[in-house]
Design a protein around this motif. Sequence first.
Motif, mmCIF file in Angstrom:
data_model
loop_
_atom_site.group_PDB
_atom_site.id
_atom_site.type_symbol
_atom_site.label_atom_id
_atom_site.label_comp_id
_atom_site.label_asym_id
_atom_site.label_seq_id
_atom_site.Cartn_x
_atom_site.Cartn_y
_atom_site.Cartn_z
ATOM 1 N N HIS A 118 -21.841 -18.330 4.123
ATOM 2 C CA HIS A 118 -21.648 -16.964 3.613
ATOM 3 C C HIS A 118 -20.427 -16.305 4.240
ATOM 4 O O HIS A 118 -19.662 -15.600 3.571
ATOM 5 C CB HIS A 118 -22.899 -16.126 3.895
ATOM 6 N N ASP A 119 -20.224 -16.533 5.525
ATOM 7 C CA ASP A 119 -19.117 -15.885 6.238
ATOM 8 C C ASP A 119 -17.754 -16.436 5.840
ATOM 9 O O ASP A 119 -16.768 -15.680 5.742
ATOM 10 C CB ASP A 119 -19.290 -16.054 7.749
ATOM 11 N N TRP A 120 -17.674 -17.754 5.627
ATOM 12 C CA TRP A 120 -16.353 -18.380 5.564
ATOM 13 C C TRP A 120 -16.007 -19.017 4.225
ATOM 14 O O TRP A 120 -14.835 -19.296 3.970
ATOM 15 C CB TRP A 120 -16.211 -19.411 6.684
ATOM 16 N N TYR A 121 -16.976 -19.310 3.371
ATOM 17 C CA TYR A 121 -16.657 -19.800 2.021
ATOM 18 C C TYR A 121 -16.475 -18.577 1.131
ATOM 19 O O TYR A 121 -17.414 -18.098 0.483
ATOM 20 C CB TYR A 121 -17.769 -20.709 1.503
ATOM 21 N N ARG A 122 -15.248 -18.082 1.122
ATOM 22 C CA ARG A 122 -14.986 -16.837 0.420
ATOM 23 C C ARG A 122 -13.595 -16.904 -0.204
ATOM 24 O O ARG A 122 -12.709 -17.610 0.290
ATOM 25 C CB ARG A 122 -15.117 -15.647 1.375
ATOM 26 N N PRO A 123 -13.387 -16.185 -1.303
ATOM 27 C CA PRO A 123 -12.164 -16.373 -2.093
ATOM 28 C C PRO A 123 -10.866 -16.065 -1.362
ATOM 29 O O PRO A 123 -9.841 -16.682 -1.662
ATOM 30 C CB PRO A 123 -12.364 -15.446 -3.293
ATOM 31 N N ASP A 124 -10.874 -15.115 -0.408
ATOM 32 C CA ASP A 124 -9.615 -14.797 0.256
ATOM 33 C C ASP A 124 -9.185 -15.874 1.236
ATOM 34 O O ASP A 124 -8.084 -15.810 1.787
ATOM 35 C CB ASP A 124 -9.690 -13.433 0.961
ATOM 36 N N LEU A 125 -10.040 -16.911 1.432
ATOM 37 C CA LEU A 125 -9.684 -18.039 2.296
ATOM 38 C C LEU A 125 -9.627 -19.351 1.500
ATOM 39 O O LEU A 125 -9.596 -20.425 2.094
ATOM 40 C CB LEU A 125 -10.710 -18.186 3.428
ATOM 41 N N GLN A 126 -9.585 -19.247 0.171
ATOM 42 C CA GLN A 126 -9.697 -20.449 -0.657
ATOM 43 C C GLN A 126 -8.541 -20.573 -1.639
ATOM 44 O O GLN A 126 -7.928 -19.586 -2.036
ATOM 45 C CB GLN A 126 -11.027 -20.428 -1.435
ATOM 46 N N ALA A 127 -8.286 -21.827 -1.999
ATOM 47 C CA ALA A 127 -7.285 -22.108 -3.032
ATOM 48 C C ALA A 127 -7.752 -23.290 -3.872
ATOM 49 O O ALA A 127 -8.379 -24.226 -3.362
ATOM 50 C CB ALA A 127 -5.926 -22.419 -2.417
ATOM 51 N N LEU A 128 -7.438 -23.234 -5.154
ATOM 52 C CA LEU A 128 -7.656 -24.359 -6.054
ATOM 53 C C LEU A 128 -6.300 -24.932 -6.418
ATOM 54 O O LEU A 128 -5.405 -24.192 -6.851
ATOM 55 C CB LEU A 128 -8.390 -23.915 -7.317
ATOM 56 N N ILE A 129 -6.146 -26.232 -6.224
ATOM 57 C CA ILE A 129 -4.896 -26.916 -6.564
ATOM 58 C C ILE A 129 -5.193 -27.877 -7.711
ATOM 59 O O ILE A 129 -6.091 -28.712 -7.607
ATOM 60 C CB ILE A 129 -4.334 -27.670 -5.350
ATOM 61 N N VAL A 130 -4.452 -27.737 -8.797
ATOM 62 C CA VAL A 130 -4.661 -28.554 -9.992
ATOM 63 C C VAL A 130 -3.325 -29.187 -10.364
ATOM 64 O O VAL A 130 -2.380 -28.484 -10.725
ATOM 65 C CB VAL A 130 -5.186 -27.701 -11.165
ATOM 66 N N VAL A 131 -3.246 -30.509 -10.282
ATOM 67 C CA VAL A 131 -2.017 -31.214 -10.654
ATOM 68 C C VAL A 131 -2.392 -32.382 -11.553
ATOM 69 O O VAL A 131 -3.217 -33.225 -11.178
ATOM 70 C CB VAL A 131 -1.248 -31.729 -9.424
#
Length: 938
Positions: free
Chosen positions: A222-235
């Motif tokens: 809950h604390d750390w899986y959050r959108p402001d710390l995440q990125a999706l890379i699609v290649v």
Amino acid sequence: MNVIHWLSRPALLFTAGYTLAALGAQAQKGHKALPLDTAVRTGKLPNGFTYYIRHNEEPKKRVTLYLVNKAGAILETEEQRGLAHFIEHMSFNGTTHFPKNELVNYLQKSGVRFGADLNAYTSYDETVYQLPLPTDNKELLDNGLTIMREWAQEATLDAAEIDKERGVILEEKRLKKGAQDRMMQQFFPVIMNHSRYADRMPIGIDTVLKFSKPETLREFYHDWYRPDLQALIVVGDIDVNEMEQVIKARFSTLVNPKKEKKRVKYTIPLTGKNQFLVVTDPEMPSTSIEIVSKFEQKPVVTEADYRNSIVEMLFNMMLSQRYSELGKQANPPFLKGGAGLQGFLGGLQIFGASAGVASGGLETGVKAVWRELERAKRLGFTQAELDRAKQDYLSKMAAAWKEKNKTGSDVYVKQYMQYFLAGTAVPGLDKEYQLVNAIVPGIAVADINAVLKTYSKNTDRDIIIMAPQKDKAKLPDEATVNGWLHTVEQEPMDAYKDVVADKPLLAAKPAAGKITRTEQITEVGVTKYTLSNGVTVLVKPTTFKNNEIGFTAFAPGGTSLYSDADYQSAVYAPGIIDAGGVGDYNSQQLDKYLSGKQLNVAPFISDRTQGFNGSAAPAELETMLQLVYLFYTAPRKDADLFQNIITRLKGSLANRASDPSSIYNDTVNAVLGNYNVRRTGPTLEKIDQINLDRAYAIYKERFADASNFTFLFVGSVDTAVLKPLLETYLGSLPATHKHEEARDLGIHIPAGVIERNVYSGKEDKATVRLVFSGDYQFSEENNSTLQALAKVINLRLLERLREEEGGVYTPNADVNFNKYPAGRYAFTIGFGCAPANVDKLIASALDEINKLKLNGPEEVNLDKYKAESRASLKTALESNGFWINYINSQYQNNEPLGAIYNKGKLLDAVTVQKVQQAAKDYLGGNNYIRLVSLPEKQ
């Protein structure tokens, strides 16, 4: 064990294949940051979620998805140590739309391989999930994006599933236990300066893994899986605009926690102090020393940073060449030695020197390594060294640039991942190529010499010695080692002598032969040439790469034609010759001559064949064939390098008898080889049997008759260019037309029931290997059925031994079969586990085999095998490496080259009944071997 290598952050690969030391995100004051690659679409959603999207058609109709979280073990509380990695596991054990094991089950049925394709990793500062998918299956791609969305915030973290997964993670941790792990526990706090990194190994601690409450796991999520710390890379082969709209719609609904914890950027502080540590272990196989100086990491953000990174890479290349030459003396001062700059952890980079030595050789090794550093620091490098390094660097960059439209999606994904995690500049290959060609010519020797002066300091330096416990009394203290370094620093020194050869590789072209026959094998796009001396050449032009030609060559014979007394000389002959060089060039001179050339050639002599493996850029094709010609006609016999090889071989055996894995593997090989002297482990007596003159004579004999050789070239081949080169360099090879054949030595797995326990090591860990073997009728249909049998057993072992019983981490079932010298198969099941669970888990594995015999495989598992096989084949058919291996195997086995295109029909023909019958035929109890390693009895 090399501490620097073991602890360092993996090299950050740009397209050119070089490392840009990179941690940091801000451009230095007064310098403009390099732009982000214009080929990637990037954006940030209102919730802080970042995305990177790039269209790339290598491979076609495929896409690679990465979900990157700036959350790793470093963020764990004391009560959470190991839970960042635990959550990674749990993400595969249930999400909102894919409860329990349905996620893995669904993807496997779609042809995605668990572990090979579908995977993840947890490090100190990040957790990353990867999923490659086909793009011509819209439903699968859509569900893949759903999975990424749910990994980001909708893992179910079910309490029952958590309890089931505890055993799996503990078994994963058990696999790492041993001398290296025990020693690491001692030196890790030292090299990490007792920072938070020292107490946050991603694998965690047993008390947390066994007893942590589900609420504690959920709290980290809950604390750390959050959108402001995440990125999706699609290649991949996708529509960028369409993908962007889907991402915006799906990932905009991710929510940051109301009471958001600050994401602290932890570092390893520099203390200004020096540290010294001696670590010993009874199972440590050798002695080594690491001298590591730590510095703040320099970010690569601006053009000036980029130039500095190139200077440091050239420095590493030049220094490495000097150590390579030093290590080729008749009596080398170390078994392994070197120094250089590289990235580290916690905002640091390191300049390290290391030496691995034989027992009693520590002082000599340390002084030799330090002496070369001092020589470079005091007297500098030469212009010729720099010119070669530049040439090599520019050549590799040019080769990468030529392949820019063939660059794999994984390369881009990893670049953008580091851009997101660390702010590392990713300007794109076109921009890098432009920068390199503008920067490299202006780099001077003075720039290189300045590197060592910059990184030479007597503070923040760690010296760590690792050695077998039996040598503990002979190991030096800190004052002694510092005394060795000081002594070297006071020595008078001569400048480095750069010995090069200025003769042409070949004094004159040989008298060419002729192509006497040309045939087309149209079903696989192969042209077959027969040369006037009998050499056969197979050529398959492809467009998979722009700048790559791979080749192999083979002829029957190998070591099978030699007595046991000559066996060791025969086995080591190709390595001895390769180390000696060819023609007028010794190995050091040849290395320098080949600087900047994209090619390699290596001879081999195996049990039943001899030949070559190699590759070249099209521009270097003639040089590659010249080397082949010289390896046939002008191999060198170098007594000093022969002695060097012998010294290293003997040094590697010094403490082998104390290494549990070596003891077990030697036993396995001996039992499965029926204790034939050619299958038992290395000994000093065997090394003493290696004779330089005999090895040289055997090598000459194996390559005396080219008429029995088949050459295979696959890649960006221009046949109009290749044909005259074939006539010149292969058509002129010596030919006796003796046409030898390999002998059947009758070495195979013994019949009957054999059980052997091997007791070694003190860790509470066991290794299990179960082997079924026997005679075999080699055919494409039988091979396909046996491969299906191995896969369905592997799936059931994963489901039962791992998921249901929690007793193993990665069980494996595999099968090998051969046609020559006689049809044989070997079916192997292997896994690691707790010693107390050995009998139970073996019983479970055998129970699964018995179920197969009684009922056949579950249809769903057979469908998974077929789906994965079809997906893998589709990708493999677009790889030069696949075609080289496939054609080579088919040709040697006298099987049709077009058989690969029957793979689909063979898969369709595999049924539950056929696999059931195969289990009955091949997994009976008459030829069964059980080999188990267990800790030493107390």
